[in-house]
Design an enzyme around this catalytic site. Structure first.
Site, PDB file in Angstrom:
ATOM      1  CG  ASN A   1      -0.686  -0.223   2.420  1.00  0.00           C
ATOM      2  OD1 ASN A   1       0.086   0.591   3.147  1.00  0.00           O
ATOM      3  ND2 ASN A   1      -0.380  -1.346   2.965  1.00  0.00           N
TER       4      ASN A   1
ATOM      5  CG  ASP B   1      -6.933  -5.130   6.649  1.00  0.00           C
ATOM      6  OD1 ASP B   1      -6.429  -5.380   7.032  1.00  0.00           O
ATOM      7  OD2 ASP B   1      -7.667  -4.202   6.010  1.00  0.00           O
TER       8      ASP B   1
HETATM    9  O1  C5P Z   1      -9.331  -2.408  10.469  1.00  0.00           O
HETATM   10  P1  C5P Z   1      -8.008  -1.319  10.740  1.00  0.00           P
HETATM   11  O2  C5P Z   1      -6.800  -1.916   9.698  1.00  0.00           O
HETATM   12  O3  C5P Z   1      -7.815  -0.006   9.949  1.00  0.00           O
HETATM   13  O4  C5P Z   1      -6.684  -0.875  11.190  1.00  0.00           O
HETATM   14  C1  C5P Z   1      -6.307   0.347  11.908  1.00  0.00           C
HETATM   15  C2  C5P Z   1      -4.820  -0.582  12.951  1.00  0.00           C
HETATM   16  O5  C5P Z   1      -4.929  -1.050  13.097  1.00  0.00           O
HETATM   17  C3  C5P Z   1      -3.366   0.391  12.449  1.00  0.00           C
HETATM   18  O6  C5P Z   1      -3.060   0.802  13.808  1.00  0.00           O
HETATM   19  C4  C5P Z   1      -3.085  -0.579  12.010  1.00  0.00           C
HETATM   20  O7  C5P Z   1      -1.289  -0.598  12.099  1.00  0.00           O
HETATM   21  C5  C5P Z   1      -3.826  -1.869  12.845  1.00  0.00           C
HETATM   22  N1  C5P Z   1      -3.435  -3.317  12.105  1.00  0.00           N
HETATM   23  C6  C5P Z   1      -2.874  -4.061  12.516  1.00  0.00           C
HETATM   24  N2  C5P Z   1      -3.049  -5.453  12.069  1.00  0.00           N
HETATM   25  C7  C5P Z   1      -3.224  -5.427  11.070  1.00  0.00           C
HETATM   26  C8  C5P Z   1      -3.848  -3.913  10.351  1.00  0.00           C
HETATM   27  C9  C5P Z   1      -3.882  -3.389  11.214  1.00  0.00           C
HETATM   28  O8  C5P Z   1      -1.982  -3.806  13.760  1.00  0.00           O
HETATM   29  N3  C5P Z   1      -4.013  -6.360  10.415  1.00  0.00           N
END
Ligand code: C5P
Length: 510
Positions: free
Chosen positions: A299, A367
């Site tokens: 990304n 994700d």
């Molecule tokens: O739900 P989302 O992915 O948007 O969440 C963002 C937050 O979660 C950020 O702090 C990101 O660093 C963390 N995150 C994480 N592990 C993931 C996805 C997101 O630590 N797999």
């Protein structure tokens, strides 16, 4: 049924105990209970004894019935009134040399903001600078005399130029014009500014600003390289629209970025090392999920915000482990950098870095990853059919740290949202189990993106409150976040100390 003590001055008690968090922890209640007590001006009867004890241990004379604070005594043995968590260091001294460029007016903002950080600023202006701003404005903002002249009898009588150069803890040149840098690179001393640069033994930080063609000119590049080789630090210039109507690299770094760079230069001494002894894990940058050995899913995260947070935490004395995906940024000073690629590697690196007191998850973690990524290079089939990729969900690092048995005291996540910023961030806070969320809009009202930008605006969402931070540099936003982290950790530490003191005193009595 709970019984309440009426009419106690709860606000005074909270201040004396060191903050709401301290009272919360002492009584083992949540923030809403404290809000209720404050609204009603009363404390539950069961709180009477521990609060009275805690106040006395802090050196307060307390009326035993009403808990009214009657005075303060200095107790022996270190259990007197708490010392300030932030150390009361003497101000550090910066000599701010303002060069003659259109960006000279921004030096006024630098001078103002430095003083917010307990830094005393003395201004020096070149003749050119005085074409753009007056010595009077700089003098008014710094509450100090501004020096302009190498051969001024008055100035020499009051403060010789050598003493001026020697008394500084840091010399900043902002804006550093091509001419000023060329003279400094050649060791000229034909005005006050260059004489100071030759005479000073303090570190020097230059913030160049000029037309992009001048910045790119080999002569300037050589001068900058010579100055850098002598240990002079640089901040900026940055890219963007120039006052001269051209576009390119040459803009003065934002005042907040100059201030942050200055604080970093002064860091060992000027910033309170009030996070010293604490370990922080920061995740930053994107993750890169392989499709095969040459292709990947990633990304647009640049890592600028996460790296700035790591840098700001380190500048306040924290031991920082920065777990970063691939970015093109240098490692911040005084930080242990662990470079990773995928989310799985990032989680493993974070878990390996535990235990920690603070975790800030600023990385843009993918994700999904490709199930069974190929080890070789996927080939075209020749029948026009693209390969089908199956995605599987990545581990959630923020959630894993929030629910870990070695959970850091304070876990902070980031939320890049396209809509309903605060509502989505609050939902995320609950879902992820973290303590705070820093929510920023992916796309701004002007259509620009947060990714790779040096600027950011955000809301800090905690359990109860939302604080809106307007557009500022990512460096400044990092400093604001770290200020909140420091306050929070101060409350936690004071509360812990209080609890220890109360239980120690109780066991002494039995
Ligand atoms: O739900 P989302 O992915 O948007 O969440 C963002 C937050 O979660 C950020 O702090 C990101 O660093 C963390 N995150 C994480 N592990 C993931 C996805 C997101 O630590 N797999």
């Amino acid at each position: 049924m709970n019984e309440y003590m009426k009419n106690c001055d709860l606000a005074a008690i909270i201040t004396a105990l060191g903050g709401r968090q301290a009272l919360q922890d002492l009584l083992d209640v949540g923030p809403s209970a404290i809000s209720n007590y404050l609204a009603r001006g009363e404390l539950p009867q069961r709180a009477h004894a521990p609060v009275c004890e805690a106040l006395r241990l802090r050196g307060y004379q307390v009326h035993p019935g009403s808990l009214e604070i009657l005075g303060q005594t200095q107790l022996a043995g270190g259990t007197g009134p708490t010392t300030n968590f932030r150390s009361d260091r003497p101000a550090q001294r910066v000599l701010l040399i303002v060069g003659g460029g259109i960006a000279a007016y921004k030096a006024l903002e630098v001078a103002r903001r430095l003083q917010d950080h307990n830094v005393e600023v003395t201004g020096v202006m070149t003749t050119g600078a005085q074409q753009f701003i007056t010595p009077l404005s700089l003098a008014a903002l710094t509450a100090s005399q501004v020096y302009t002249d190498l051969f001024s009898l008055t100035d020499e009588a009051e403060m010789g130029h050598i003493r001026l150069a020697r008394e500084a803890d840091l010399v900043i040149v902002a804006p550093a014009t091509a001419n000023l840098m060329a003279r400094a690179a050649n060791g000229l001393a034909d005005d006050l500014a260059t004489t100071i640069l030759l005479a000073t033994t303090a570190p020097v930080l230059m913030a160049p600003a000029m037309n992009p063609a001048m910045w790119q000119h080999p002569a300037t590049a050589e001068n900058v390289a010579r100055l850098a080789n002598r240990g002079i630090q640089f901040v900026g210039p940055t890219a963007g629209d120039m006052a001269c109507g051209e576009d390119g690299v040459g803009r003065l770094a934002e005042p907040a970025a100059i201030v942050q760079a200055a604080l970093n230069c002064l860091s060992a001494d000027s910033q309170p090392d009030d996070l010293s002894g604490l370990h922080a894990i920061v995740t930053s940058g994107p993750t890169v999920e392989p499709i095969d050995s040459v292709r990947f899913i990633a990304n647009r995260s640049s890592g600028k915000q996460g790296h700035a947070i790591a840098s700001a935490l380190a500048a306040r004395g924290a031991e920082v482990t920065l777990v970063s995906g691939p970015v093109s940024l240098p490692a911040p000073a005084n930080v242990r950098l662990v470079q990773v690629e995928s989310a799985t590697e990032m989680l493993a690196a974070c878990e390996a870095a535990l235990p920690a007191d603070i975790a800030v998850c600023a990385a843009a973690v993918a994700d999904w990853r490709v199930e069974n990524a190929s080890s070789g290079k996927l080939k075209k089939t020749g029948n026009g059919q693209p390969p089908s990729l199956t995605l599987v969900e990545n581990p959630d690092i923020l959630n894993s740290l929030s629910t870990h048995q070695l959970r850091p005291d304070l876990v902070i996540g980031f939320a890049a949202e396209a809509s309903d910023l605060q509502d989505n961030a609050r939902a995320k806070l609950a879902r992820k189990g973290c303590d705070w969320i820093v929510a920023n809009a992916v796309t701004r009202s002007d259509g620009s993106s947060v990714f790779n930008s040096d600027m950011n605006s955000a809301s800090l969402i905690t359990g109860e409150t939302a604080i809106d931070w307007p557009m500022m540099t990512k460096a400044e936003l990092a400093v604001r976040l770290v200020n909140h982290i420091t306050d929070h950790m101060a409350d936690r530490l004071q509360a812990a100390t209080l609890r220890d003191l109360v239980s120690q005193s109780a066991s002494n009595r039995t």
